[in-house]
Design a protein around this motif. Structure first.
Motif, PDB file in Angstrom:
ATOM      1  N   ARG A 290       0.833  -1.208   0.000  1.00 57.64           N
ATOM      2  CA  ARG A 290       0.000   0.000   0.000  1.00 57.64           C
ATOM      3  C   ARG A 290       0.869   1.259   0.000  1.00 57.64           C
ATOM      4  N   GLY A 294       0.652   0.469  -4.185  1.00 60.39           N
ATOM      5  CA  GLY A 294      -0.776   0.717  -4.317  1.00 60.39           C
ATOM      6  C   GLY A 294      -1.516  -0.448  -4.950  1.00 60.39           C
ATOM      7  N   TYR A 295      -2.824  -0.268  -5.178  1.00 55.70           N
ATOM      8  CA  TYR A 295      -3.693  -1.335  -5.658  1.00 55.70           C
ATOM      9  C   TYR A 295      -4.503  -0.902  -6.876  1.00 55.70           C
ATOM     10  N   SER A 296      -3.946  -0.012  -7.678  1.00 53.62           N
ATOM     11  CA  SER A 296      -4.699   0.528  -8.814  1.00 53.62           C
ATOM     12  C   SER A 296      -5.108  -0.549  -9.820  1.00 53.62           C
TER      13      SER A 296
END
Length: 472
Positions: A290, A294-296
């Motif tokens: 995170r 990130g988790y795009s």
């Protein structure tokens, strides 16, 4: 006199210009020196051909980015097979990682009796010895979590590794001095079939460096010099996650607590969303992702699934099913008995599907705090379909759903004294919950039997018995 003065002024100006040029040249040399290639590297490998290629790609990016945030004074290198997708290679380069493309090394141990096909290409790790532009390389597996900078490892000798197993060192992290002579010798050893207990890089390197257990422990020299020879690394450089689960804290006095590794079952690697709270350290890896990556890539899929599940719940609430007219029948005829058996099987498989389908379609590497709510929402929505189609009591079908929620709370409770108490609490909860789940299953099957005994389905006719117009 005028021309003498002019000549003198011209000489002074030329001297000042020459001095300025020399200074600029010196500054340029310093700038070039500052941009000189680094002598050390952290390296990992990436290859294709397993069901978990994408997960390892994400894990490698997270690890390399975390090294960058720790200000590691070394290059970050990925040894990638030629079939790695160009988009992945480019994204690694965008992260500041150097990508070295290589051909897959043929594994001569494929026909070995105990060979596991997921280790087929792990011998690509030997390419680390071909990185001769570096004085030292720290070779890594992708399932490492760095807690602090470990640049002191570059002071170690020609080969250094950690003994997680009392007798066999672990190849999830090791230090090496690149050498084409050693690399070519390793290839020859592969060709002649050197003994390899597991057919993977672990077994080959343990066979190639059989005397490491007898070598001294590595302690970084305070003057920054590099050691010669082979050394054992302290356990703090490869802290097995299982040590944490015993006491729910780190208690490793041997060396700095710098790196966590996860040599566990493949389906419990830390990047899977279900790894937490089943294995608490999974959240540590996801917090690093995170922060650094990130988790795009997963968020759109999560949102689409969430909207779909909410739509299913809305439809099952608004479009109440119209069942066929019931025909009262007190005798258990053969056709009725067959219908009952068939209905029981279909209902049981439908309930099983309601709890398993959402699990397998959630993106595997999504954050647990997104994955678990999405799973619960999905299983609830599919269970509502089962409830309405078979006219079952909601609580009977959702007992397992509530049980899963309770298990998550029991496992994630943060104030256990140690891992043993936590394991006993989970066992006690399962022991108490199992009879309730079994009772709900028995009640569900009994409801189906009563439904068939009293009324036989007749397609195309509305149901006149209000008692069975149950809706969820």
């Amino acid at each position: 006199m005028g021309w003498h003065a002019g000549l003198w002024w011209w000489l002074v100006t030329a001297a000042v210009a020459a001095a300025a040029a020399a200074g600029a040249a010196a500054e340029g040399e310093v700038a070039v020196g500052a941009a000189a290639p680094r002598r050390h590297a952290y390296a990992a490998m990436m290859y294709m051909g397993t069901p978990r290629d994408y997960e390892f790609y994400v894990a490698t990016r997270v690890m390399m980015r975390s090294l960058g945030r720790l200000s590691a004074a070394a290059d970050r290198v990925v040894i990638a097979s030629l079939d790695v997708p160009p988009r992945w290679v480019q994204e690694l380069k965008d992260d500041g990682v150097k990508v070295v493309s290589v051909e897959n090394l043929k594994n001569p141990y494929e026909k070995q009796e105990n060979f596991n096909m997921r280790f087929k290409l792990t011998l690509n790790k030997l390419y680390a010895w071909s990185l001769v532009s570096y004085e030292r390389v720290v070779m890594l597996d992708s399932d490492n979590i760095f807690l602090q900078n470990t640049d002191e490892l570059f002071q170690c000798g020609q080969f250094c590794a950690v003994f997680i197993n009392p007798c066999i060192f672990h190849t999830g992290l090791f230090v090496l001095q690149p050498s084409m002579a050693v690399f070519k010798n390793m290839l020859r050893e592969l060709a002649v079939g050197r003994e390899n207990p597991d057919g993977a890089d672990q077994g080959f390197l343990a066979s190639y460096f059989p005397d490491l257990l007898d070598q001294p422990m590595f302690h970084p020299p305070t003057n920054g010099t590099k050691l010669e020879g082979t050394y054992r690394l302290p356990l703090g450089y490869q802290m097995d996650a299982s040590y944490y689960y015993l006491k729910l804290r780190w208690s490793i006095p041997c060396g700095p607590n710098s790196v966590i590794t996860f040599p566990s079952a493949p389906w419990f690697k830390p990047w899977y969303w279900w790894s937490w709270p089943v294995l608490p350290l999974g959240l540590s890896w996801h917090e690093q992702r995170r922060e650094h990556l990130g988790y795009s890539s997963e968020i759109p899929v999560v949102l689409i699934q969430a909207v779909l599940y909410i739509g299913v719940i809305a439809v099952t609430r608004l479009a109440r099913p119209s069942l066929s007219k019931m025909c009262y029948n007190r005798r258990m005829e053969k056709s009725t008995m067959f219908l009952l058996s068939l209905l029981r099987v279909v209902a049981a498989w439908s309930m099983l599907a309601a709890y398993t389908i959402p699990f397998f379609i959630i993106p595997r590497t999504v954050h647990p705090l997104l994955g678990w709510p999405l799973y619960l929402l999905g299983s609830f929505s599919l269970s509502s379909i089962v409830i309405n189609i078979f006219l079952l009591h909601p609580f009977s079908v959702l007992t397992t759903w509530f049980g899963i929620i309770g298990a998550l709370f029991v496992m994630s409770f943060p104030w256990y004294l140690n891992g043993v108490v936590r394991a006993l609490a989970v066992f006690a909860y399962a022991f108490c919950c199992a009879p309730l789940i079994w009772a709900s299953l028995v009640k569900t099957m009994s409801s189906l039997q009563v439904l068939v005994e009293r009324d036989a389905f007749r397609l195309g006719e509305p149901n006149q018995n209000a008692e069975f117009m149950k809706v969820y």
